[in-house]
Every structure is written in C-alpha cells, then in structure tokens.
Design a protein around this motif. Structure first.
Motif, PDB file in Angstrom:
ATOM      1  N   ALA A 149      16.223  -8.695  -2.134  1.00  0.00           N
ATOM      2  CA  ALA A 149      15.563  -9.721  -2.946  1.00  0.00           C
ATOM      3  C   ALA A 149      14.545  -9.039  -3.841  1.00  0.00           C
ATOM      4  N   GLY A 150      14.187  -9.721  -4.932  1.00  0.00           N
ATOM      5  CA  GLY A 150      13.157  -9.182  -5.793  1.00  0.00           C
ATOM      6  C   GLY A 150      11.844  -9.040  -5.054  1.00  0.00           C
ATOM      7  N   GLN A 151      11.155  -7.932  -5.261  1.00  0.00           N
ATOM      8  CA  GLN A 151       9.900  -7.656  -4.565  1.00  0.00           C
ATOM      9  C   GLN A 151       8.811  -7.346  -5.578  1.00  0.00           C
ATOM     10  N   SER A 152       8.337  -8.369  -6.260  1.00  0.00           N
ATOM     11  CA  SER A 152       7.319  -8.136  -7.275  1.00  0.00           C
ATOM     12  C   SER A 152       6.722  -9.461  -7.714  1.00  0.00           C
ATOM     13  N   ASP A 153       5.564  -9.365  -8.362  1.00  0.00           N
ATOM     14  CA  ASP A 153       4.949 -10.523  -9.021  1.00  0.00           C
ATOM     15  C   ASP A 153       4.641 -10.173 -10.471  1.00  0.00           C
ATOM     16  N   GLU A 200       0.823  -1.209   0.000  1.00  0.00           N
ATOM     17  CA  GLU A 200       0.000   0.000   0.000  1.00  0.00           C
ATOM     18  C   GLU A 200       0.864   1.269   0.000  1.00  0.00           C
ATOM     19  N   ILE A 201       1.973   1.230   0.716  1.00  0.00           N
ATOM     20  CA  ILE A 201       2.880   2.381   0.719  1.00  0.00           C
ATOM     21  C   ILE A 201       3.508   2.554  -0.661  1.00  0.00           C
ATOM     22  N   TYR A 202       3.924   1.453  -1.276  1.00  0.00           N
ATOM     23  CA  TYR A 202       4.517   1.531  -2.617  1.00  0.00           C
ATOM     24  C   TYR A 202       3.527   2.159  -3.606  1.00  0.00           C
ATOM     25  N   GLN A 203       2.268   1.721  -3.523  1.00  0.00           N
ATOM     26  CA  GLN A 203       1.249   2.259  -4.429  1.00  0.00           C
ATOM     27  C   GLN A 203       1.131   3.776  -4.277  1.00  0.00           C
ATOM     28  N   LYS A 204       1.102   4.230  -3.041  1.00  0.00           N
ATOM     29  CA  LYS A 204       0.905   5.656  -2.794  1.00  0.00           C
ATOM     30  C   LYS A 204       2.122   6.478  -3.207  1.00  0.00           C
ATOM     31  N   ILE A 205       3.309   5.905  -3.120  1.00  0.00           N
ATOM     32  CA  ILE A 205       4.497   6.615  -3.621  1.00  0.00           C
ATOM     33  C   ILE A 205       4.377   6.826  -5.120  1.00  0.00           C
ATOM     34  N   ARG A 254       3.085  -5.789  -9.253  1.00  0.00           N
ATOM     35  CA  ARG A 254       2.984  -5.049  -7.990  1.00  0.00           C
ATOM     36  C   ARG A 254       4.369  -4.913  -7.364  1.00  0.00           C
ATOM     37  N   GLY A 255       4.395  -4.559  -6.075  1.00  0.00           N
ATOM     38  CA  GLY A 255       5.667  -4.435  -5.381  1.00  0.00           C
ATOM     39  C   GLY A 255       6.507  -3.302  -5.929  1.00  0.00           C
ATOM     40  N   MET A 256       7.792  -3.571  -6.128  1.00  0.00           N
ATOM     41  CA  MET A 256       8.701  -2.501  -6.527  1.00  0.00           C
ATOM     42  C   MET A 256       8.491  -2.047  -7.971  1.00  0.00           C
ATOM     43  N   GLU A 257       7.593  -2.695  -8.702  1.00  0.00           N
ATOM     44  CA  GLU A 257       7.216  -2.180 -10.020  1.00  0.00           C
ATOM     45  C   GLU A 257       6.615  -0.777  -9.918  1.00  0.00           C
ATOM     46  N   HIS A 258       6.072  -0.439  -8.747  1.00  0.00           N
ATOM     47  CA  HIS A 258       5.522   0.909  -8.564  1.00  0.00           C
ATOM     48  C   HIS A 258       6.604   1.991  -8.643  1.00  0.00           C
ATOM     49  N   PHE A 259       7.872   1.601  -8.466  1.00  0.00           N
ATOM     50  CA  PHE A 259       8.975   2.569  -8.539  1.00  0.00           C
ATOM     51  C   PHE A 259       9.517   2.724  -9.961  1.00  0.00           C
ATOM     52  N   ALA A 260       8.947   2.009 -10.917  1.00  0.00           N
ATOM     53  CA  ALA A 260       9.505   1.969 -12.275  1.00  0.00           C
ATOM     54  C   ALA A 260       9.115   3.198 -13.084  1.00  0.00           C
ATOM     55  N   HIS A 261       9.505   4.358 -12.599  1.00  0.00           N
ATOM     56  CA  HIS A 261       9.285   5.613 -13.309  1.00  0.00           C
ATOM     57  C   HIS A 261      10.541   6.473 -13.183  1.00  0.00           C
ATOM     58  N   PRO A 285       9.332  -6.691 -14.727  1.00  0.00           N
ATOM     59  CA  PRO A 285       9.631  -6.351 -16.127  1.00  0.00           C
ATOM     60  C   PRO A 285       9.818  -4.862 -16.378  1.00  0.00           C
ATOM     61  N   LYS A 286       9.100  -4.002 -15.665  1.00  0.00           N
ATOM     62  CA  LYS A 286       9.260  -2.561 -15.880  1.00  0.00           C
ATOM     63  C   LYS A 286      10.620  -2.087 -15.367  1.00  0.00           C
ATOM     64  N   ILE A 287      11.039  -2.607 -14.210  1.00  0.00           N
ATOM     65  CA  ILE A 287      12.370  -2.266 -13.693  1.00  0.00           C
ATOM     66  C   ILE A 287      13.438  -2.763 -14.649  1.00  0.00           C
TER      67      ILE A 287
END
Length: 530
Positions: free
Chosen positions: A60-64, A36-41, A67-74, A90-92
């Motif tokens: 470690a990888g944090q995604s499926d 939820e924090i990742y989404q809001k970031i 979701r997860g760290m894919e939210h940082f892929a900008h 994949p976005k990272i």
C-alpha cells in the motif's frame, strides 16, 4: 536462557543495509510506517552514498506527500519499486514518470497473497484477479514505465489452467523487513496496542524469514521480558532480529499522519454519533456521494475507495442514520464505524472490528462485497476505467482491481470533468459556473484498471455517478440513464464527452433530494422496504 533481542538505533540500521538489498515494508498512508528508520536511510544515503540500488516492495502507499516512502525517492538509492499505489508520493511518482527507477504495479490483494505464499514456501499465487487489466502480461504486465520494460524482470505471468485464464504471481525473496509496533519486550515480542491497523505484518515478517532475511521493528516502548500478555503479542520474538526504540515518537511514530494518538481509531472510546449527523452544505463530492448512497440496500456490506467515496459516502451514511443498517468496510482492515477520508484515508472512527488486511482481501477476492464505491480518472465508451496512469500521473491501482473485479456491484464516483470545474446549486438545480478543462469521458483510456467488457461478460452491475449525470454499463457500451435538474443534455453532458453514449429511452432526472440541503430520509426508505 531466552536470548535478548538486539536493540539498535535507526541510524545503525540504515548504515547496516547492504547495497542491492530487497526491502519489504508494511504501512498504509502513514499508519504503521517506520518513519524514523526511513529518515535515517535517506540521511545515510545523502551523506555516504549508501545504501544504493535498493528494491522496495510494499502493498500500500506509505506517505502523506512528504514523509514515509518519499524518503526513498533518490537515485541511485532506489533502483526498483514493486508496489500498488503512489498517489500520495509525488517524488516517487516523478521518478517513475522520468523513467529513473523500475516501477512495477500489482493489485494489493495479490501482493498480500504473494507474501503468504512466500511465507509457506509456495512458488506463487494463481488468480483471476488482474485479467484483462494493465496487470495482465498480454497488455502491460504491471510495468509502469519503459525502464521496467527494459529490465527484463517479470512480476506476473499469464497462465491458462484447466481451460480457464489465470494470472500467476510468483513469490519474491526479501533481504530485510522494516515495520512498526507499539511495544517490544527485551526478548523481541511485539505488541500493537497503539496502532490503528494490524496491516499484513505477520504475513510479511514470515515471508522475510522464509527468505533468510532480517526483521526489524520500530517501537515506542521497550519493557521487561515476560510482562506482555500473550494474546496481545502480534509478532512473537522468534521472528524478530532487531528492535529500534524511536527517539522522537511525537513526529516519527504517529498513529496517523494527522494524529499522534486518537483512541477513537482504536474503538477504545466512541465519538458521539451526533457529531457526524450535521449536513454541512452541498459541494460536488457531497452531491455525488448522496446519489451514490442510494445504491445501497439494507444489510449490504460496502467498500469505500480513496477519493470521493472515502471522503463522502461514509459520512453521508452516518448523516442518513444508515450506519446501523449497512456494514462499511475499508481495505486497510476496519469494519464498521465512520470512515475518515483525505490524508488519513483507511482508518475509521468507532470501528466494530480491525482485522489483518490480508484477511480482508481474502474476503474481497473470495466473497466480494455487495457494493463498492470507487473513484475514476478516465472512462471510455466500452466502460473501461482508468485510475492508475493518466496524464502526468502514475498513482497505481492500490486495492482497486481486487475489489472491483470481485464486487457484486461497482459504483464509480467521479466529477464529469476535471481541472477547475465549478458549480452552484440554486433551488434544487445544478448550474455549471465553470466547466473543467479536461474531459473524463474519453475515446480510449490511457491504461485499463477496470475492463468494461470483462465486467459486462460477467453481468456485473456497473454505474458511473457524477454531479450531473448517471451512466450504466451495458453489453453495448455506456448508457446515459439520468441527468441532474438544471442540466442541459447537449451542452453540459454530450458536448463534454469524447464519445456519444447510448441514451436510455427512459432517461430521467436524478433524484431531486440530492440537490436540496437536508436529510434524504434513506433510512426510513430502508425500513419501508424491509
């Protein structure tokens, strides 16, 4: 009077993150991820343009894949990533490939040790792990793209000491920790009763506090102070600055990617063993896994890597009634039980124990498992193996380097070719119906994640097991020692390799039991050899 912890929202956390912050976060696939924090970031950045130029550090990888760290892929939300694995991001991976972020890769066990070093005020970690691989500064220094090379930033140094070669991993500093627990009391004590892995949370939190950073936990519940059992408190209140009560736990606080809650993953109840005894056909993963399991001896401690090993070896050990005779281990911290593959790789049904994964890597690096089963993307004539950067992919190494360099025996599990390979099994023989487009046995690997000469010099036993052949590493290079029933040596093996391997004078057929449906009776074989 004990102060009450600050209770906030994920949106408020996102809005409070300064530009250029360094974030340390824990998680494994979607286990333990503060979704939820990742989404809001991500939402805050897309709406306001801030925060930006973040450095994101993870062990470690944090995604499926979504979701997860894919939210940082900008960009410019993310400036630099220091991590271990992006295979389910994949976005990272695309940002790394397009040279839009600085990408640095480190072995999982070493980054965990770096957290411990930072937590105790030490300058860093001196280790042999990573020598002669792409982590070694004499090769690539863990830099995954040109942007990382051009940055001038260094995450590892070559450091000879007492006439021996070492790598030095310097401690990092952090501004913010983002993690997850199950319950917080009003003072900020955190428990993890519904989390199926402990991860490296304590080491990470202490590293951030030692840097003067903020520690924030996402939780499902907040309870009255002094009502949590002290031995169940994983993170005491003295380390916690803020708590986010998850507003949508069904979607954003799941135990794993696939399960909101599964007590089997906690060992609270056990799934009947009979469920895992059924043999359901013979696909390529199954064939490779069945031959691989034959390398296990009674009493071995076994590690399973992602891919074919995680997807097949654990279940085959269960089918063969060997689970009481060996100890299965997965890098996230579980011991025993039935390893789950696929998108939930890392977790285990019916685990015997769940320990902090930083302690698990201390064991891997110090003692070494008896045998590790790992995947392979490329293999060359010197026995070098690449899993970290190949073709258009940059998945990273994860815990691969720590485990393979320290294991007493390494078994790589791979299809012989890739890209559309199709087979059939008829009367105990394998037929290649469609050959893969891409050769996996190449003249030179694109990146060295496992160094064959380094392993051979250490006399480490190394096998490559495929659906149609088995090779072993020798001081003179790769040697073909087995081929499958029905396989033509020239057409199906040698012509599908970019190099000509040594061929054993005792070349033999792979065990025919692999290619017939039904038990191979390996447990009985154990008992005869006991």
């Amino acid at each position: 009077m004990i102060r009450k912890v600050k209770i906030t929202t994920a949106a408020e956390v996102a809005a409070s993150i300064p530009n250029n912050s360094t974030i340390l976060s824990t998680g494994f696939s979607m286990v333990g991820v503060a979704e939820e924090i990742y989404q809001k970031i991500e939402e805050c950045f897309l709406e306001t343009g801030t925060p930006r130029d973040l450095t994101f550090i993870h062990s470690a990888g944090q995604s499926d894949t979504r979701r997860g760290m894919e939210h940082f892929a900008h960009v410019p939300l993310l400036k630099r990533i220091i991590g271990t694995h992006w295979g389910l991001s994949p976005k990272i991976e695309e940002l790394i490939k397009q040279n839009k972020v600085e990408a640095f890769c480190l072995p999982m066990g070493q980054i965990l040790s770096m957290y411990k070093a930072a937590a105790s005020g030490k300058p860093g970690v001196l280790s042999e792990i990573g020598l002669s691989t792409f982590i070694d500064p004499r090769l690539e220094g863990g830099k995954m793209n040109q942007k990382a090379i051009d940055s001038g930033f260094e995450v590892v140094q070559y450091h000879p000491f007492n006439d021996k070669d070492y790598l030095f991993y310097p401690s990092l500093t952090f501004d913010l920790y983002l993690g997850r627990g199950t319950t917080a009391d009003e003072y900020g004590n955190i428990t993890m009763e519904d989390e199926c892995a402990k991860l490296e949370v304590m080491s990470a939190v202490q590293a951030v506090k030692a840097s003067g950073g903020r520690v924030i936990f996402q939780v499902k519940k907040i309870v009255q102070g002094n009502t949590l059992k002290p031995k169940e408190v994983v993170i005491p209140r003295i380390f916690v600055d803020e708590v986010v009560l998850c507003e949508n736990p069904t979607e954003n606080h799941r135990m794993t990617s696939l399960a909101y809650y599964d007590p089997h993953l906690l060992g609270e109840i056990e799934e009947p063993l009979s469920i895992n005894r059924e043999i359901k056909g013979l696909d390529m993963k199954k064939l490779i896994g069945r031959r691989a399991v034959m390398e296990v001896k009674l009493g071995d401690t076994v590690n399973l890597g992602v891919g074919i090993p995680g997807d097949s070896v654990g279940s085959i050990i269960g089918e063969e009634r060997m689970d009481g005779q060996v100890s299965l281990s997965v890098e996230v911290g579980t011991i025993g039980g039935i390893a789950i593959g696929g998108g939930d790789f890392g977790v285990t049904k019916n685990p015997e124990a769940i320990i902090d994964n930083s302690y698990k890597f201390d064991y891997y690096n110090g003692c070494g498992v008896d045998v590790t089963f790992m995947g392979a993307a490329e293999i060359d004539s010197e026995g070098n193996v690449n899993v970290s950067k190949f073709g258009h992919r940059s998945p990273g190494c994860g815990g691969f380097i720590d485990i393979t360099q320290s294991a007493k025996k390494v078994v790589f599990c791979s299809t012989f070719t890739s890209g559309g390979l199709a087979i059939e099994i008829e009367n105990g023989k394998i037929l290649i119906k469609k050959e893969g487009k891409f050769k996996k046995f190449v003249n030179k690997v694109q990146q060295i994640t496992f160094n064959g000469k380094f392993a051979a010099a250490s006399q480490q036993p190394v096998l490559i097991i495929t659906e149609r052949a088995v090779l072993q590493l020798t001081p003179r290079g790769m040697e073909l020692i087995e081929i499958a029933p029905g396989i033509d040596l020239t057409k199906d093996v040698l012509e599908q390799m970019d190099f000509v391997p040594l061929i054993s004078p005792n070349l033999k057929l792979m065990d025919e039991r692999v290619y017939y449906l039904g038990l191979m009776h390996l447990a009985t074989q154990f008992n005869r050899n006991e």
